[in-house]
Motif scaffolding. Structure first.
Motif, PDB file in Angstrom:
ATOM      1  N   PRO A 169      45.369  42.298  30.700  1.00  0.00           N
ATOM      2  CA  PRO A 169      45.961  43.257  31.639  1.00  0.00           C
ATOM      3  C   PRO A 169      47.045  42.585  32.487  1.00  0.00           C
ATOM      4  O   PRO A 169      47.052  41.373  32.653  1.00  0.00           O
ATOM      5  CB  PRO A 169      44.778  43.701  32.496  1.00  0.00           C
ATOM      6  N   GLU A 170      47.948  43.399  33.010  1.00  0.00           N
ATOM      7  CA  GLU A 170      49.036  42.870  33.836  1.00  0.00           C
ATOM      8  C   GLU A 170      48.520  42.097  35.040  1.00  0.00           C
ATOM      9  O   GLU A 170      49.140  41.134  35.477  1.00  0.00           O
ATOM     10  CB  GLU A 170      49.915  44.012  34.329  1.00  0.00           C
ATOM     11  N   SER A 171      47.395  42.515  35.573  1.00  0.00           N
ATOM     12  CA  SER A 171      46.855  41.882  36.783  1.00  0.00           C
ATOM     13  C   SER A 171      46.214  40.520  36.532  1.00  0.00           C
ATOM     14  O   SER A 171      45.864  39.822  37.472  1.00  0.00           O
ATOM     15  CB  SER A 171      45.827  42.806  37.431  1.00  0.00           C
ATOM     16  N   ASP A 172      46.071  40.121  35.284  1.00  0.00           N
ATOM     17  CA  ASP A 172      45.406  38.860  34.954  1.00  0.00           C
ATOM     18  C   ASP A 172      46.344  37.689  35.198  1.00  0.00           C
ATOM     19  O   ASP A 172      47.410  37.600  34.602  1.00  0.00           O
ATOM     20  CB  ASP A 172      44.949  38.861  33.495  1.00  0.00           C
ATOM     21  N   SER A 173      45.937  36.780  36.071  1.00  0.00           N
ATOM     22  CA  SER A 173      46.766  35.621  36.397  1.00  0.00           C
ATOM     23  C   SER A 173      46.490  34.435  35.479  1.00  0.00           C
ATOM     24  O   SER A 173      47.236  33.467  35.472  1.00  0.00           O
ATOM     25  CB  SER A 173      46.518  35.200  37.846  1.00  0.00           C
ATOM     26  N   GLY A 174      45.392  34.483  34.731  1.00  0.00           N
ATOM     27  CA  GLY A 174      45.028  33.374  33.856  1.00  0.00           C
ATOM     28  C   GLY A 174      44.350  32.234  34.574  1.00  0.00           C
ATOM     29  O   GLY A 174      44.118  31.174  34.009  1.00  0.00           O
ATOM     30  N   LYS A 183      28.325  26.109  40.226  1.00  0.00           N
ATOM     31  CA  LYS A 183      28.748  24.903  39.528  1.00  0.00           C
ATOM     32  C   LYS A 183      29.521  25.224  38.254  1.00  0.00           C
ATOM     33  O   LYS A 183      29.996  24.330  37.579  1.00  0.00           O
ATOM     34  CB  LYS A 183      27.522  24.053  39.171  1.00  0.00           C
ATOM     35  N   ARG A 184      29.636  26.510  37.927  1.00  0.00           N
ATOM     36  CA  ARG A 184      30.281  26.896  36.671  1.00  0.00           C
ATOM     37  C   ARG A 184      31.755  27.204  36.864  1.00  0.00           C
ATOM     38  O   ARG A 184      32.155  27.834  37.824  1.00  0.00           O
ATOM     39  CB  ARG A 184      29.619  28.135  36.090  1.00  0.00           C
ATOM     40  N   ASN A 185      32.536  26.760  35.902  1.00  0.00           N
ATOM     41  CA  ASN A 185      33.922  27.175  35.802  1.00  0.00           C
ATOM     42  C   ASN A 185      33.914  28.408  34.915  1.00  0.00           C
ATOM     43  O   ASN A 185      33.235  28.430  33.892  1.00  0.00           O
ATOM     44  CB  ASN A 185      34.756  26.065  35.184  1.00  0.00           C
ATOM     45  N   LEU A 186      34.671  29.406  35.305  1.00  0.00           N
ATOM     46  CA  LEU A 186      34.591  30.687  34.630  1.00  0.00           C
ATOM     47  C   LEU A 186      35.975  31.278  34.464  1.00  0.00           C
ATOM     48  O   LEU A 186      36.823  31.167  35.355  1.00  0.00           O
ATOM     49  CB  LEU A 186      33.730  31.634  35.481  1.00  0.00           C
ATOM     50  N   TYR A 187      36.187  31.894  33.314  1.00  0.00           N
ATOM     51  CA  TYR A 187      37.373  32.720  33.100  1.00  0.00           C
ATOM     52  C   TYR A 187      36.876  34.052  32.580  1.00  0.00           C
ATOM     53  O   TYR A 187      36.149  34.111  31.588  1.00  0.00           O
ATOM     54  CB  TYR A 187      38.345  32.087  32.100  1.00  0.00           C
ATOM     55  N   ALA A 188      37.233  35.124  33.275  1.00  0.00           N
ATOM     56  CA  ALA A 188      36.815  36.461  32.869  1.00  0.00           C
ATOM     57  C   ALA A 188      38.011  37.399  32.950  1.00  0.00           C
ATOM     58  O   ALA A 188      38.825  37.288  33.873  1.00  0.00           O
ATOM     59  CB  ALA A 188      35.688  36.964  33.754  1.00  0.00           C
ATOM     60  N   THR A 189      38.116  38.289  31.978  1.00  0.00           N
ATOM     61  CA  THR A 189      39.202  39.254  31.965  1.00  0.00           C
ATOM     62  C   THR A 189      38.744  40.513  31.249  1.00  0.00           C
ATOM     63  O   THR A 189      37.709  40.515  30.580  1.00  0.00           O
ATOM     64  CB  THR A 189      40.467  38.665  31.290  1.00  0.00           C
ATOM     65  N   ARG A 190      39.506  41.564  31.400  1.00  0.00           N
ATOM     66  CA  ARG A 190      39.246  42.834  30.727  1.00  0.00           C
ATOM     67  C   ARG A 190      40.419  43.121  29.794  1.00  0.00           C
ATOM     68  O   ARG A 190      41.399  43.739  30.208  1.00  0.00           O
ATOM     69  CB  ARG A 190      39.076  43.955  31.737  1.00  0.00           C
ATOM     70  N   PRO A 191      40.333  42.674  28.536  1.00  0.00           N
ATOM     71  CA  PRO A 191      41.444  42.906  27.615  1.00  0.00           C
ATOM     72  C   PRO A 191      41.671  44.396  27.385  1.00  0.00           C
ATOM     73  O   PRO A 191      40.786  45.214  27.599  1.00  0.00           O
ATOM     74  CB  PRO A 191      41.008  42.211  26.325  1.00  0.00           C
ATOM     75  N   GLN A 227      50.356  43.118  28.808  1.00  0.00           N
ATOM     76  CA  GLN A 227      50.875  44.326  28.173  1.00  0.00           C
ATOM     77  C   GLN A 227      52.402  44.326  28.151  1.00  0.00           C
ATOM     78  O   GLN A 227      53.013  44.838  27.250  1.00  0.00           O
ATOM     79  CB  GLN A 227      50.342  45.564  28.910  1.00  0.00           C
ATOM     80  N   GLU A 228      53.031  43.741  29.173  1.00  0.00           N
ATOM     81  CA  GLU A 228      54.492  43.734  29.246  1.00  0.00           C
ATOM     82  C   GLU A 228      55.114  42.523  28.560  1.00  0.00           C
ATOM     83  O   GLU A 228      56.313  42.345  28.588  1.00  0.00           O
ATOM     84  CB  GLU A 228      54.942  43.800  30.704  1.00  0.00           C
ATOM     85  N   GLY A 229      54.322  41.644  27.965  1.00  0.00           N
ATOM     86  CA  GLY A 229      54.840  40.543  27.185  1.00  0.00           C
ATOM     87  C   GLY A 229      55.098  39.267  27.954  1.00  0.00           C
ATOM     88  O   GLY A 229      55.718  38.351  27.428  1.00  0.00           O
ATOM     89  N   GLU A 230      54.678  39.154  29.194  1.00  0.00           N
ATOM     90  CA  GLU A 230      54.900  37.934  29.966  1.00  0.00           C
ATOM     91  C   GLU A 230      54.019  36.813  29.431  1.00  0.00           C
ATOM     92  O   GLU A 230      52.886  37.034  29.060  1.00  0.00           O
ATOM     93  CB  GLU A 230      54.567  38.177  31.441  1.00  0.00           C
TER      94      GLU A 230
END
Length: 155
Positions: free
Chosen positions: A21-26, A33-41, A149-152
């Motif tokens: 999604p556009e709002s995802d900064s990565g 103690k956990r490192n986490l990456y979560a997103t809603r494709p 979504q916008e290709g960035e």
């Protein structure tokens, strides 16, 4: 309550191209103690589907602690994990192979069905760090990790 997606629909959604999604900064998050990456494709061409991608790294320098999950309608349908030794069930039937494996789950089946969660070995899977792990698991499930979504592109 019945699961909203049939087995066929799950396969079709997994085969479809997805992006972030556009709002995802990565950015990675630290929860406890956990490192986490979560997103809603999101589907590139298709309707809204309730999807989530979650990657966890309990011990960041140790790649064997990493795990990823792909959820549809809040149910895990795919996963990637590592086991240093294979685990066997009753009568020595191999259930979880040694090394990296791909979980193939079907929430439509009862939990006692052996096909409800199949562990397939990922023989050629290797990873160097958490970012590489995220990149490879998103590619496995056709999520374009480098594009919104916008290709960035992520920097």
């Amino acid at each position: 309550m019945n699961y909203p997606y049939s087995t066929h629909q799950i396969h079709e959604i997994l085969k479809a191209e997805k992006c972030l999604p556009e709002s995802d900064s990565g950015d990675l998050k630290k929860i406890g103690k956990r490192n986490l990456y979560a997103t809603r494709p999101e589907l590139i061409n298709g309707p809204f589907v309730d999807m989530r991608y979650i990657a966890k790294a309990p011990v960041l320098p140790d790649v064997t602690t990493y795990e990823a999950s792909f959820l549809l309608a809040n149910q895990r349908v795919r996963g990637v994990g590592y086991h240093p030794v294979g685990r066997q069930s009753f009568r020595f039937k191999q259930r979880i192979p040694k090394g990296w494996h791909h979980n193939v789950c079907d929430p439509n089946l009862p939990t006692n069905d052996p096909k409800q969660n199949i562990h397939q070995p990922l023989l050629e899977f290797t990873t160097t760090d958490f970012r590489d792990f995220i990149s490879k698991t998103t590619k496995l499930w056709k999520i374009d990790f480098g594009r919104t979504q916008e290709g960035e592109l992520f920097s």
